[in-house]
Scaffold this motif. Structure first.
Motif, PDB file in Angstrom:
ATOM      1  N   MET A   1       0.837  -1.176   0.000  1.00 43.55           N
ATOM      2  CA  MET A   1       0.000   0.000   0.000  1.00 43.55           C
ATOM      3  C   MET A   1       0.883   1.242   0.000  1.00 43.55           C
ATOM      4  O   MET A   1       1.874   1.306   0.715  1.00 43.55           O
ATOM      5  N   THR A   2       0.492   2.213  -0.780  1.00 46.98           N
ATOM      6  CA  THR A   2       1.267   3.448  -0.852  1.00 46.98           C
ATOM      7  C   THR A   2       0.930   4.356   0.326  1.00 46.98           C
ATOM      8  O   THR A   2      -0.115   4.211   0.975  1.00 46.98           O
ATOM      9  N   SER A   3       1.804   5.300   0.565  1.00 46.40           N
ATOM     10  CA  SER A   3       1.590   6.296   1.614  1.00 46.40           C
ATOM     11  C   SER A   3       0.321   7.102   1.329  1.00 46.40           C
ATOM     12  O   SER A   3      -0.451   7.414   2.247  1.00 46.40           O
ATOM     13  N   THR A   4       0.104   7.424   0.073  1.00 46.55           N
ATOM     14  CA  THR A   4      -1.084   8.183  -0.323  1.00 46.55           C
ATOM     15  C   THR A   4      -2.361   7.402  -0.020  1.00 46.55           C
ATOM     16  O   THR A   4      -3.348   7.966   0.475  1.00 46.55           O
ATOM     17  N   GLU A   5      -2.344   6.110  -0.289  1.00 47.39           N
ATOM     18  CA  GLU A   5      -3.512   5.266   0.002  1.00 47.39           C
ATOM     19  C   GLU A   5      -3.767   5.175   1.503  1.00 47.39           C
ATOM     20  O   GLU A   5      -4.916   5.236   1.949  1.00 47.39           O
ATOM     21  N   LEU A   6      -2.700   5.033   2.287  1.00 46.35           N
ATOM     22  CA  LEU A   6      -2.853   4.958   3.740  1.00 46.35           C
ATOM     23  C   LEU A   6      -3.397   6.272   4.297  1.00 46.35           C
ATOM     24  O   LEU A   6      -4.291   6.268   5.151  1.00 46.35           O
ATOM     25  N   ARG A   9      -7.064   6.378   3.666  1.00 39.05           N
ATOM     26  CA  ARG A   9      -7.816   5.479   4.561  1.00 39.05           C
ATOM     27  C   ARG A   9      -7.938   6.077   5.957  1.00 39.05           C
ATOM     28  O   ARG A   9      -9.009   5.996   6.569  1.00 39.05           O
ATOM     29  N   LEU A  43      -6.484  -1.245   9.959  1.00 40.59           N
ATOM     30  CA  LEU A  43      -5.854   0.058   9.734  1.00 40.59           C
ATOM     31  C   LEU A  43      -4.709   0.283  10.708  1.00 40.59           C
ATOM     32  O   LEU A  43      -3.631   0.755  10.316  1.00 40.59           O
ATOM     33  N   ASP A  46      -1.715  -1.590   9.520  1.00 40.74           N
ATOM     34  CA  ASP A  46      -1.082  -0.925   8.377  1.00 40.74           C
ATOM     35  C   ASP A  46      -0.316   0.324   8.816  1.00 40.74           C
ATOM     36  O   ASP A  46       0.754   0.629   8.272  1.00 40.74           O
ATOM     37  N   ASP A  49       2.942  -0.910  10.299  1.00 38.54           N
ATOM     38  CA  ASP A  49       3.866  -1.291   9.220  1.00 38.54           C
ATOM     39  C   ASP A  49       4.543  -0.052   8.626  1.00 38.54           C
ATOM     40  O   ASP A  49       5.745  -0.064   8.346  1.00 38.54           O
ATOM     41  N   ALA A  50       3.763   1.013   8.436  1.00 35.30           N
ATOM     42  CA  ALA A  50       4.312   2.245   7.848  1.00 35.30           C
ATOM     43  C   ALA A  50       5.233   2.978   8.816  1.00 35.30           C
ATOM     44  O   ALA A  50       6.202   3.619   8.393  1.00 35.30           O
TER      45      ALA A  50
END
Length: 175
Positions: A1-6, A9, A43, A46, A49-50
């Motif tokens: 998952m990209t930073s933008t997608e996270l 969300r 979430l 995720d 993870d980031a």
């Protein structure tokens, strides 16, 4: 998952509008309710993870009461680093500790927080931990509200790394 997608969300799950008084005393017309993203297990995983690449090599994670604790636990699971749970003040009963989950003296701790506005709670916690012999030079958070936190923390000798700024989360609302 990209930073933008996270970011999108997190924004979709936790963005509220209205009138909100922040811990700093400032009033905001929008609010990212951290408990909404912290209570979502997928979430939160995720987010951990980031955040993992931002941890560096501390001896332990120090999750601040209340919002930093679930993030620290999720991040501990991802990184294998032990977690401590830092109270706003030591309880006058039981262990009477400021930080639960292990000793702080002589350990390099990474402060884990959910949202940073002015950085006031981090500074108070860092000072209390340092008084107990901890080495604290860094903090990480999910959201920097861009309200002076990084500069205030730098004055206290703490470098802040944020997963997202308010600007980035606002951009996520438009996705």
């Amino acid at each position: 998952m990209t930073s933008t997608e996270l970011a999108a969300r997190i924004a979709a799950r936790s963005h509220l509008t209205g009138e909100f008084v922040l811990r700093s005393g400032a009033t905001a017309t929008e609010y990212f309710d951290k408990y909404l993203f912290e209570a979502d297990p997928v979430l939160l995983s995720d987010i951990a993870d980031a955040l993992a690449p931002l941890t560096g090599e501390p001896d332990a994670l120090a999750g601040l009461e209340l919002g930093g604790v679930p993030i620290a636990v999720a991040l501990s699971r991802v990184t294998g680093l032990p977690s401590l749970f830092v109270r706003k003040e030591a309880k006058p009963y039981g262990t009477r500790r400021l930080a639960e989950g292990g000793e702080v003296e002589g350990r390099r701790l990474l402060i884990v927080e959910d949202v940073v506005t002015s950085g006031g709670q981090i500074i108070a916690s860092v000072n209390a931990l340092r008084d107990r012999g901890a080495v604290v030079e860094r903090a990480i958070c999910v959201i920097d509200r861009e309200a002076g936190g990084p500069a205030n923390l730098a004055e206290a000798g703490v470098e802040l790394s944020a997963l997202f700024t308010m600007t980035e989360l606002r951009a996520g609302l438009n996705r």
